[in-house]
Write a protein that holds these residues in place. Structure first.
Motif, PDB file in Angstrom:
ATOM      1  N   LEU A  89       0.550  -0.447  -0.359  1.00  0.00           N
ATOM      2  CA  LEU A  89      -0.067   0.025  -0.141  1.00  0.00           C
ATOM      3  C   LEU A  89       1.003   0.888   0.295  1.00  0.00           C
ATOM      4  N   VAL A  90       1.995   1.345   0.886  1.00  0.00           N
ATOM      5  CA  VAL A  90       2.726   2.676   0.392  1.00  0.00           C
ATOM      6  C   VAL A  90       3.386   2.474  -0.583  1.00  0.00           C
ATOM      7  N   ASN A  91       3.959   2.008  -0.972  1.00  0.00           N
ATOM      8  CA  ASN A  91       4.448   1.776  -2.716  1.00  0.00           C
ATOM      9  C   ASN A  91       3.573   2.370  -3.460  1.00  0.00           C
ATOM     10  N   LYS A  92       2.355   1.567  -3.428  1.00  0.00           N
ATOM     11  CA  LYS A  92       1.170   1.957  -4.470  1.00  0.00           C
ATOM     12  C   LYS A  92       0.362   3.261  -4.422  1.00  0.00           C
ATOM     13  N   THR A  93       0.756   3.824  -2.732  1.00  0.00           N
ATOM     14  CA  THR A  93       0.159   5.306  -2.956  1.00  0.00           C
ATOM     15  C   THR A  93       0.917   6.268  -3.640  1.00  0.00           C
ATOM     16  N   LEU A  94       2.387   5.383  -3.326  1.00  0.00           N
ATOM     17  CA  LEU A  94       3.776   6.667  -3.706  1.00  0.00           C
ATOM     18  C   LEU A  94       3.774   6.374  -4.802  1.00  0.00           C
ATOM     19  N   ASP A  95       2.598   5.551  -5.975  1.00  0.00           N
ATOM     20  CA  ASP A  95       2.594   5.524  -7.110  1.00  0.00           C
ATOM     21  C   ASP A  95       1.821   5.896  -7.939  1.00  0.00           C
ATOM     22  N   ILE A  96       1.027   6.352  -7.073  1.00  0.00           N
ATOM     23  CA  ILE A  96      -0.820   7.087  -7.976  1.00  0.00           C
ATOM     24  C   ILE A  96       0.030   8.594  -7.216  1.00  0.00           C
ATOM     25  N   ILE A  97       0.445   8.778  -6.334  1.00  0.00           N
ATOM     26  CA  ILE A  97       0.500  10.487  -6.244  1.00  0.00           C
ATOM     27  C   ILE A  97       1.843  11.014  -7.260  1.00  0.00           C
ATOM     28  N   VAL A  98       2.739   9.805  -7.322  1.00  0.00           N
ATOM     29  CA  VAL A  98       4.009  10.545  -9.077  1.00  0.00           C
ATOM     30  C   VAL A  98       3.261  11.015 -10.006  1.00  0.00           C
ATOM     31  N   THR A  99       2.710   9.264 -10.763  1.00  0.00           N
ATOM     32  CA  THR A  99       2.691   9.235 -12.511  1.00  0.00           C
ATOM     33  C   THR A  99       0.991  10.498 -12.119  1.00  0.00           C
ATOM     34  N   THR A 100       0.503  10.679 -10.904  1.00  0.00           N
ATOM     35  CA  THR A 100      -0.733  11.619 -11.686  1.00  0.00           C
ATOM     36  C   THR A 100       0.191  13.032 -12.017  1.00  0.00           C
ATOM     37  N   LEU A 101       0.647  13.253 -10.564  1.00  0.00           N
ATOM     38  CA  LEU A 101       1.271  15.014 -10.100  1.00  0.00           C
ATOM     39  C   LEU A 101       1.833  14.549 -12.054  1.00  0.00           C
ATOM     40  N   ALA A 102       3.230  13.846 -12.285  1.00  0.00           N
ATOM     41  CA  ALA A 102       3.774  13.431 -13.252  1.00  0.00           C
ATOM     42  C   ALA A 102       2.812  14.084 -14.697  1.00  0.00           C
ATOM     43  N   GLU A 103       0.943  14.248 -14.925  1.00  0.00           N
ATOM     44  CA  GLU A 103       0.743  14.966 -15.647  1.00  0.00           C
ATOM     45  C   GLU A 103       0.782  16.230 -16.223  1.00  0.00           C
ATOM     46  N   THR A 104       1.602  16.252 -15.015  1.00  0.00           N
ATOM     47  CA  THR A 104       1.565  18.621 -15.354  1.00  0.00           C
ATOM     48  C   THR A 104       3.344  18.582 -15.060  1.00  0.00           C
ATOM     49  N   ALA A 105       3.966  17.583 -13.843  1.00  0.00           N
ATOM     50  CA  ALA A 105       5.293  17.602 -13.419  1.00  0.00           C
ATOM     51  C   ALA A 105       6.173  17.251 -14.830  1.00  0.00           C
ATOM     52  N   SER A 106       7.726  17.533 -14.758  1.00  0.00           N
ATOM     53  CA  SER A 106       8.426  17.350 -15.900  1.00  0.00           C
ATOM     54  C   SER A 106       8.667  15.637 -15.090  1.00  0.00           C
ATOM     55  N   GLU A 107       9.503  15.429 -14.280  1.00  0.00           N
ATOM     56  CA  GLU A 107      10.170  14.190 -14.119  1.00  0.00           C
ATOM     57  C   GLU A 107      10.004  13.647 -12.813  1.00  0.00           C
ATOM     58  N   ILE A 108       9.764  12.789 -13.220  1.00  0.00           N
ATOM     59  CA  ILE A 108      10.082  11.658 -10.976  1.00  0.00           C
ATOM     60  C   ILE A 108      11.149  10.798 -10.572  1.00  0.00           C
ATOM     61  N   GLY A 109      11.490  11.587 -10.225  1.00  0.00           N
ATOM     62  CA  GLY A 109      12.654  11.123  -9.553  1.00  0.00           C
ATOM     63  C   GLY A 109      13.247  10.481  -8.917  1.00  0.00           C
ATOM     64  N   ARG A 110      13.721   8.987  -8.731  1.00  0.00           N
ATOM     65  CA  ARG A 110      13.868   7.452  -7.940  1.00  0.00           C
ATOM     66  C   ARG A 110      15.220   8.304  -7.202  1.00  0.00           C
ATOM     67  N   ILE A 111      14.451   7.980  -5.897  1.00  0.00           N
ATOM     68  CA  ILE A 111      15.557   7.388  -4.814  1.00  0.00           C
ATOM     69  C   ILE A 111      16.304   6.430  -4.520  1.00  0.00           C
ATOM     70  N   THR A 112      17.386   6.163  -3.196  1.00  0.00           N
ATOM     71  CA  THR A 112      18.145   4.957  -3.498  1.00  0.00           C
ATOM     72  C   THR A 112      17.429   4.722  -1.774  1.00  0.00           C
ATOM     73  N   VAL A 113      16.475   3.879  -1.768  1.00  0.00           N
ATOM     74  CA  VAL A 113      17.037   3.039  -0.029  1.00  0.00           C
ATOM     75  C   VAL A 113      17.227   2.478   0.291  1.00  0.00           C
ATOM     76  N   GLU A 114      17.763   3.167   1.535  1.00  0.00           N
ATOM     77  CA  GLU A 114      19.002   1.887   2.514  1.00  0.00           C
ATOM     78  C   GLU A 114      18.089   1.619   3.424  1.00  0.00           C
ATOM     79  N   ASP A 115      17.476   0.316   2.882  1.00  0.00           N
ATOM     80  CA  ASP A 115      16.555  -0.225   4.028  1.00  0.00           C
ATOM     81  C   ASP A 115      17.132  -0.974   5.321  1.00  0.00           C
ATOM     82  N   VAL A 116      17.116  -1.507   5.655  1.00  0.00           N
ATOM     83  CA  VAL A 116      17.720  -2.987   6.942  1.00  0.00           C
ATOM     84  C   VAL A 116      17.725  -3.708   6.220  1.00  0.00           C
ATOM     85  N   GLY A 117      19.497  -4.114   5.617  1.00  0.00           N
ATOM     86  CA  GLY A 117      19.220  -5.196   5.100  1.00  0.00           C
ATOM     87  C   GLY A 117      19.005  -5.539   3.368  1.00  0.00           C
ATOM     88  N   GLU A 118      18.393  -4.207   2.910  1.00  0.00           N
ATOM     89  CA  GLU A 118      17.924  -3.668   1.411  1.00  0.00           C
ATOM     90  C   GLU A 118      18.366  -2.558   0.834  1.00  0.00           C
TER      91      GLU A 118
END
Lengths: 557, 494
Positions: free
Chosen positions: A238-267
Motif C-alpha cells: 500500500l505504501v508503494n502503491k500510494t506513492l505510485d498513484i501520487i507521482v504518476t498523477t502529478l506527472a501529468e503536469t510535472a516534467s520528471e519523476i525522480g527515483r531515490i535510493t533507499v538503504e533499508d535494513v538489509g536491502e
C-alpha cells in the motif's frame, strides 16, 4: 465515497480544451466520477474508491483525455535517478516499518494547485491511508532541503525539536502532539511506542514526524517548483502503491519523476517502484462479459483510451499493461469493464436475456396478502412502523426479559437499540399520535420481528391489530380476531391469561390458540398504562399473533 | 321538519321535562358537540326554551380530600382509644394516631361534641365501641367519588352533615351556571306533526306497510354525508406489491433472508475486504448481544482462500490474512444482496432469476432523505452466456414497466461486481434521480458461492423509486405515522 473540490479552470487548462459546465459534467459522468458545479470556479467531484487517482485535476484530465480520444495509450513518464539517498534505521521498524520516497520535478505550485494538492493528500489519507493508520503522506519543497541525505529513524519525543507547519516557534515532539491540532488528532498512531518516527536530513533539518506533522521549514507553498514526497505506513504494498498513484498523477503536469535510493535494513532499492499490472486477456472473454460483438482492433483502441499498453500476443489473446496509478486491476474482468467504460455505458444497447423462466412469489407473501385483504375487509387501516425499537420500553411494558432481545452495539439513539420483538408497542405509539382523529381508529400491521432464544437469533412474522374509540371492549377485538382466522381456515380458542404483560388489563386478556397452538394474546389495554405511560385517553383493545409458517399450514388444510 | 336527532332531543325533553345538557347527554347518548348544534337549530324552530340557572355544587377542599381518604380525626382518636382499652393519655394521642397537634385539638373537640368520648384528667375516655364510619365521612367519600355534587341532590339526613363539613372547611360550595332546556308548545306540536313522517325505513315499517299511512320524509341529498374510511392496505405496501407483480411477470422468483446477518454473507462473500470502511460502526449496525454466530466451514474456507490469494478464480485476491472471527460478527444487514448470495449458494444450476424485497439498516440520522432503516430490492440473473448488456436490458425493462422511460447508466464501483454500474431514472417532477447500483458478480464472488455461470446483480433503493413515482418528497412520509395521511391517500395505478 470520497468527495473533493476541483478548480474548474485548472482542469480545463490541463485538458487543453474549452467546455461548458454541462459538457464537462457530462464527460465526467462517463468516468467513475460524479461531478456537480458548486460555484463558477469550483466543481465538487465524488470518486469511486477504486480510482482515487481521480481526486485531483491531473487525474481527471488524464482520464478525460482518454475517454474523449484526445490521448491514447500508456502515459509516458520521464523517470531519472536522483542523487538523493534515504537511510532507514532499524529502530523505526517496530513503529512504522515501511517508507517510500520520490521527487517530482517541474511541478509549479500556484494557489489553485496548492489547494488541490492539500485536498488530494487529505482524501488519500482518509481512504487508502485509513485515516493515516495504514499510510500517511508528506509533501515537501525539494529546494528547501539542506542535504541530499535523508534519514528515517525513531527518536524520543523530547529529543525532537523543530518548528511545525503553521507555527512560528520551535517545539519538542512532546509539545507538538499536545499543542497542535494535528498532533492531538494523530498522536494515537505512534504514541504507544515511546518513540516517534522522524524524517530529517543528515544535517539535522527535520522534514516531519510522519503521520503527524511536517516542518514549517520545508513546506510547500505558492512558488514551489520541485517536490519531495514520502509515504510511510504499515503495509508495504500500500505504501508503494500510494506513492505510485501520487507521482504518476502529478506527472501529468510535472516534467520528471525522480527515483531515490533507499538503504533499508538489509536491502537497498529505489522508489517509487512505478509497478504495473500485466495480464493476458482473451478478446473473446471481453466480448462475452460486456456482450459486445466488436472487432479486435476496436477493443485494442478502447483499452488504449483507458491508458493501457496493449500488445497482441496471437490466438485472440492480448497482453495488457495497466499504468502504475491503477491498483484496482485484480482480474481480467477489470480490464473488460474498462472496455465497457471506454465504449460508453449509454452507447451499449440494453438487451433482455432470452431464457424463458416462470416467476413466483413466496408462499409467505401470498399468505400475508390474503391476511391483509381480510383485515382491510374488516375495516382496518394498515400501518407501517419502524422495526428499530427500545429494549427497555419493551421490557417495561411487555415484561419481555432483556436477554430475549438483540442489542445493537452502536444505536443512533437509545430509542432504537434493538429490533422489535413485538409490533404492539409501535402500534400504541401510533395510536397515541392519532387518538383525536375520526373514530373508530382500527389499525393493523404485519411485520418481521426478532427474538433471541437461548443465544440464537430467531426471525418471526407477526400481526397486530387494535381498535381505539370512545367505547371499545374485549368482545370488539375478539370478534375481529375470530373473523380473521376462521376466514383463513383456522380454529381459534382462548384461554385465560393470569399473568399478562403490564399493558394488558388483567381479567380482560386471553392467550390465543390457533389450531391448538399458543400463538398470541388478545385483550383490553390497562387504562393506567394507557393514560400514565402512553398518554392515550381512549380505551384500546388489541391482539398480536405470531403467524410464522402458518402459510404452510393453510396449504395443507 | 325534524331530523332524527332533533326528534330524539324533543322526545327526551317531553319525557323528563326540564333538562341540563349533561342530562341530555346521558339520556340520548349523543356527544356534547352534537347536542349543542341540535339545541341551536331547535331554538330557531321555537321548539325549545333555554334559560340559565345557577346551581350550588359541593366540592372537597384539599384538606377534605385527605380526610375522605383517611377519615375524620375524632373517629381516629376514638378508635385508637377504644383499641387501647378505652383510655389514652392526651399527650400520647399524636404518636398513637399519627395526627398533628392541630388535628388532635380539632379531633378532641368534635369527639366530645359528638359524644364519642370524654376528657377526664388529661385522658381520653371512650366507653362504647365507636362506629366504623361516621355520617360525615360517608358524605365526604360520596363527594370524593363524584368529584362534585349538586346541593339539591342531597338527602335530608345529609343536610346536617354538610353544614358541619362546610364549617370545618372540608367542603366548599361552588356556584355553577347551567343551561336548562325545556320543550315549548311549538316543540310538542312539531313532535306530533312529525309522527306522520317516516324518516328511516325499517324492517317493521316495511312489514307493516306503514308507508301507506305515512309520508316518507324526503332527504336533503345535497348535504355532506358523515365521513367514513375504508379499511385499506398501506399505500407503500401496495406499491411494493406492484413491484412484485412486475418482477414475477418478468420471470423472477421471490426469496427472503435474515435481517440479523453474519458479516460473512453481508460482506465477506461479497468480496469486501475485512478492513473495508463499510464494515465500520459508522456504516453498519453491529450487535452487542448476541455478538457472533458460527459460520458454515465450507463457505468460510472458500472465502479465506479467495480473499487471500484469489483461489482459482483468476484473481490475485486482496492479499491479507482473512479472519474467520470477523466474518462471524452479527450485524443488521446493510444490503439485501446477502439474500441473493445465500440464494445462489444453494441454487447453482442455470437459469436462476431471483428477487427479494426487504429492510436494510444503516446508522444514518433521520431527516427528509435518510432513515436508519429502509427497503431495498435486490435481484439476480444467472445463466449461460449472460452478459453486461443483459443486465442493462433487465433494469431498463423493469423501470419501463413502472412507467419510467428514461434510464441513465454510469460507471461505478462495488467490491462484488465488475463491470459495475449505477443508474438514474428520469421523472418530469424531479428530474434525474440516482436509485440503483448493479453489475456482474465478480469471478471471486462466484468462486466463493460455487457458481460457474455469469451472474448479473442489482440493488435498487426502492424507497427512493417509490418517492419519485408516488410524488413524495420526504422519505419519512413513506412511513407516515399520521392516520389522516394514510386514510386520504389516493390509490396508485401504474
Amino acid at each position: 465515497m470520497p468527495v473533493t473540490l476541483i478548480k474548474k479552470r485548472r482542469l480545463l487548462n490541463l485538458l487543453g480544451v474549452e467546455a461548458s459546465d454541462q459538457d464537462l459534467i457530462e464527460a465526467l459522468s462517463r468516468t467513475k466520477v460524479e461531478a456537480e458545479v458548486v460555484d463558477p470556479e469550483t466543481l465538487e467531484v465524488e470518486v469511486t474508491p477504486d480510482r482515487l487517482d481521480l481526486l485531483i485535476s491531473e487525474g481527471l484530465a488524464r482520464e478525460l483525455k482518454g475517454i474523449l480520444g484526445l490521448e491514447r495509450g500508456y502515459p509516458k513518464y520521464n523517470v531519472y535517478d536522483t542523487d538523493i539517498t534515504l537511510k532507514v534505521h532499524k529502530n523505526v521498524k517496530r513503529i512504522r516499518p515501511f517508507i517510500a520516497v520520490a521527487v517530482v520535478k517541474g511541478y509549479y505550485v500556484d494557489q489553485d494547485a496548492l489547494e488541490e494538492l492539500i485536498l488530494f493528500q487529505e482524501k488519500l489519507h482518509m481512504t487508502l491511508g485509513r485515516d493515516r493508520r495504514k499510510a500517511a503522506i508528506g509533501f515537501y519543497d525539494l529546494d528547501k532541503l539542506n542535504s541530499n541525505k535523508i534519514v528515517y529513524r525513531a527518536e524520543k519525543p523530547e529529543s525532537i525539536r523543530y518548528v511545525p507547519l503553521g507555527e512560528t516557534v520551535e517545539m519538542s515532539g512532546k509539545e507538538i502532539v499536545e499543542k497542535t491540532e494535528k498532533g492531538r488528532k494523530y498522536r494515537h498512531i505512534v504514541e504507544d511506542f515511546g518513540e516517534y518516527p522522524l524524517l530529517h536530513t543528515d544535517k539535522g533539518q527535520v522534514l516531519s514526524i510522519p503521520t503527524i506533522l511536517n516542518s514549517e521549514d520545508t513546506k510547500v507553498e505558492v512558488g514551489t517548483k520541485n517536490l519531495f514526497i514520502d509515504v510511510t505506513g504499515t503495509d508495504r504494498y500500500l505504501v508503494n502503491k500510494t506513492l505510485d498513484i501520487i507521482v504518476t498523477t502529478l506527472a501529468e503536469t510535472a516534467s520528471e519523476i525522480g527515483r531515490i535510493t533507499v538503504e533499508d535494513v538489509g536491502e537497498t532499492y529505489k522508489t517509487p517502484l512505478l509497478s504495473t499490472t500485466e495480464l493476458n486477456v482473451e478478446l473473446d472473454y471481453i466480448r462475452s462479459v460486456v456482450g459486445l460483438n466488436i472487432s479486435d482492433n476496436e477493443i485494442v483502441e478502447l483499452l488504449e483510451r483507458m491508458r493501457y499498453n496493449v500488445e497482441n500476443v496471437g490466438n485472440g489473446v492480448i497482453k495488457v499493461k495497466a499504468p502504475p496509478y491503477r491498483m484496482d486491476i485484480l482480474h481480467k474482468v477489470d480490464v473488460a469493464e474498462d472496455v465497457a467504460i471506454a465504449y460508453g455505458y449509454n452507447e451499449l444497447n440494453p438487451e433482455l436475456p432470452k431464457t424463458f423462466t416462470i416467476g413466483r412469489e413466496l408462499v409467505k407473501t401470498r399468505f400475508i396478502r390474503k391476511v391483509r385483504e381480510i383485515m382491510a375487509g374488516l375495516g382496518f387501516q394498515e400501518i407501517l412502523t419502524f422495526t428499530l425499537s427500545s429494549r427497555n420500553l419493551v421490557a417495561e411494558l411487555l415484561g419481555t426479559s432483556l436477554d430475549r432481545q438483540v442489542e445493537i452495539l452502536n444505536p443512533i439513539s437509545p430509542l432504537y437499540n434493538t429490533i422489535r420483538q413485538t409490533l404492539v408497542l409501535n402500534m400504541l405509539q401510533f395510536l397515541k399520535q392519532n387518538q383525536h382523529a375520526d373514530h373508530p381508529i382500527k389499525v393493523f400491521e404485519i411485520g418481521d420481528t426478532i427474538e433471541v432464544v437461548s443465544g440464537e437469533v430467531i426471525g418471526e412474522t407477526k400481526i397486530a391489530a387494535s381498535i381505539l374509540s370512545y367505547r371499545v371492549g374485549f368482545e370488539d377485538i375478539q370478534a375481529q380476531l375470530y373473523a380473521l382466522f376462521r376466514t383463513l381456515g383456522f380454529s381459534v380458542s382462548l384461554e385465560e391469561e393470569n399473568s399478562p404483560p403490564k399493558i394488558f388489563l388483567k381479567g380482560r386478556v386471553a392467550k390465543v390458540f390457533i389450531n391448538g397452538k399458543h400463538r398470541g394474546i388478545v385483550g383490553e389495554l390497562n387504562p393506567e398504562y394507557l393514560l400514565e405511560k402512553l398518554g392515550i385517553e381512549y380505551p384500546v383493545a388489541a391482539f398480536e399473533i405470531n403467524i410464522t409458517n402458518m402459510w404452510n399450514e393453510t396449504r395443507k388444510g | 321538519m325534524l331530523s332524527e336527532n332533533e326528534r330524539k332531543i324533543l322526545q327526551t325533553l317531553r319525557k323528563i321535562g326540564k333538562a341540563s345538557i349533561t342530562d341530555l347527554e346521558r339520556e340520548t347518548g349523543l356527544p356534547r358537540s352534537t347536542i349543542m348544534a341540535l339545541i341551536e337549530s331547535l331554538k330557531q324552530k321555537n321548539a325549545i326554551k333555554i334559560y340559565e340557572k345557577t346551581r350550588k355544587h359541593l366540592k372537597l377542599t384539599r384538606e377534605g380530600e385527605i380526610r375522605a381518604l383517611q377519615g375524620l380525626p375524632e373517629k381516629i382518636i376514638a378508635h385508637k382509644t377504644w383499641g387501647s382499652g378505652g383510655e389514652l393519655e392526651i399527650k400520647e394521642v399524636p404518636s398513637v394516631t399519627g395526627l398533628s397537634q392541630e388535628e388532635v385539638r380539632i379531633g378532641l373537640g368534635w369527639l366530645r361534641r359528638k359524644g364519642l368520648g370524654k376528657i377526664v384528667k388529661g385522658k381520653v375516655v371512650v366507653h362504647e365501641k365507636p362506629p366504623t364510619e361516621l355520617d360525615e365521612e360517608k358524605l365526604l367519600r360520596k363527594i370524593y367519588v363524584a368529584k362534585t355534587i349538586n346541593l339539591e341532590a342531597l338527602k335530608p339526613e345529609e343536610r346536617r352533615a354538610i353544614k358541619e363539613l362546610v364549617s370545618r372547611k372540608l367542603v366548599e360550595e361552588l356556584e355553577k351556571k347551567e343551561y336548562i332546556i325545556e320543550i315549548t308548545d311549538e316543540g310538542l306540536k312539531l313532535l306530533e306533526e312529525e309522527k306522520e313522517y317516516i324518516t328511516i325505513i325499517t324492517h317493521d315499517i316495511i312489514k307493516r306497510r306503514e308507508w301507506l299511512r305515512k309520508e316518507i320524509k324526503p332527504y336533503n341529498v345535497k348535504a355532506e354525508p358523515p365521513k367514513v374510511y375504508p379499511g385499506r392496505k398501506h399505500f407503500y405496501i401496495e406499491f411494493l406489491d406492484e413491484i412484485r407483480e412486475i418482477l414475477v411477470s418478468m420471470g423472477f422468483t421471490e426469496a427472503e433472508g435474515p435481517i440479523v446477518e453474519v458479516e460473512l454473507w453481508n460482506f465477506d462473500v461479497l468480496f469486501q475486504p475485512q478492513d473495508h470502511p463499510a464494515r465500520e460502526i459508522h456504516d453498519t449496525f453491529r450487535l452487542k448481544y448476541p455478538e457472533r454466530k458460527p459460520v458454515e466451514t465450507e463457505v468460510a474456507e472458500k472465502v479465506k482462500i479467495v480473499h487471500e490469494t484469489g483461489g482459482t478464480s483468476g484473481s490475485r485476491g486482496w492479499g491479507y490474512v482473512w479472519d474467520r472471527r470477523i466474518s462471524e460478527r452479527l450485524i443488521l444487514r446493510t444490503q439485501t444482496t446477502s439474500v441473493s448470495a445465500r440464494f445462489l449458494y444453494v441454487n447453482r444450476e442455470p437459469p436462476v432469476k431471483m428477487f427479494t424485497i426487504g429492510k436494510v439498516y444503516r446508522p444514518d440520522t433521520i431527516d427528509a432523505k435518510h432513515l436508519p432503516e429502509f427497503h431495498q430490492l435486490d435481484g439476480i440473473v444467472m445463466d449461460r452466456g449472460l452478459h453486461f448488456r443483459n443486465l442493462l436490458g433487465i433494469l431498463k425493462e423493469f423501470f419501463k414497466q413502472l412507467g419510467i422511460e428514461a434510464v441513465k447508466f454510469k460507471p461505478s464501483y462495488f467490491p462484488f461486481t465488475e463491470p459495475s454500474v449505477e443508474g438514474y431514472i428520469y421523472h418530469p417532477r424531479v428530474g434525474w434521480v440516482e436509485c440503483f447500483g448493479a453489475g456482474m458478480f465478480r469471478p471471486e464472488v462466484l468462486e466463493m458461492l460455487g457458481v460457474k455461470y455469469p451472474t448479473a446483480a442489482w440493488g435498487i433503493g426502492i424507497d427512493r423509486v417509490a418517492m419519485v413515482i408516488l410524488g413524495i418528497d420526504d422519505i419519512r412520509d413513506l412511513y407516515s405515522q399520521d392516520i389522516n395521511f394514510l386514510r386520504n391517500r389516493k390509490v396508485f395505478m401504474r
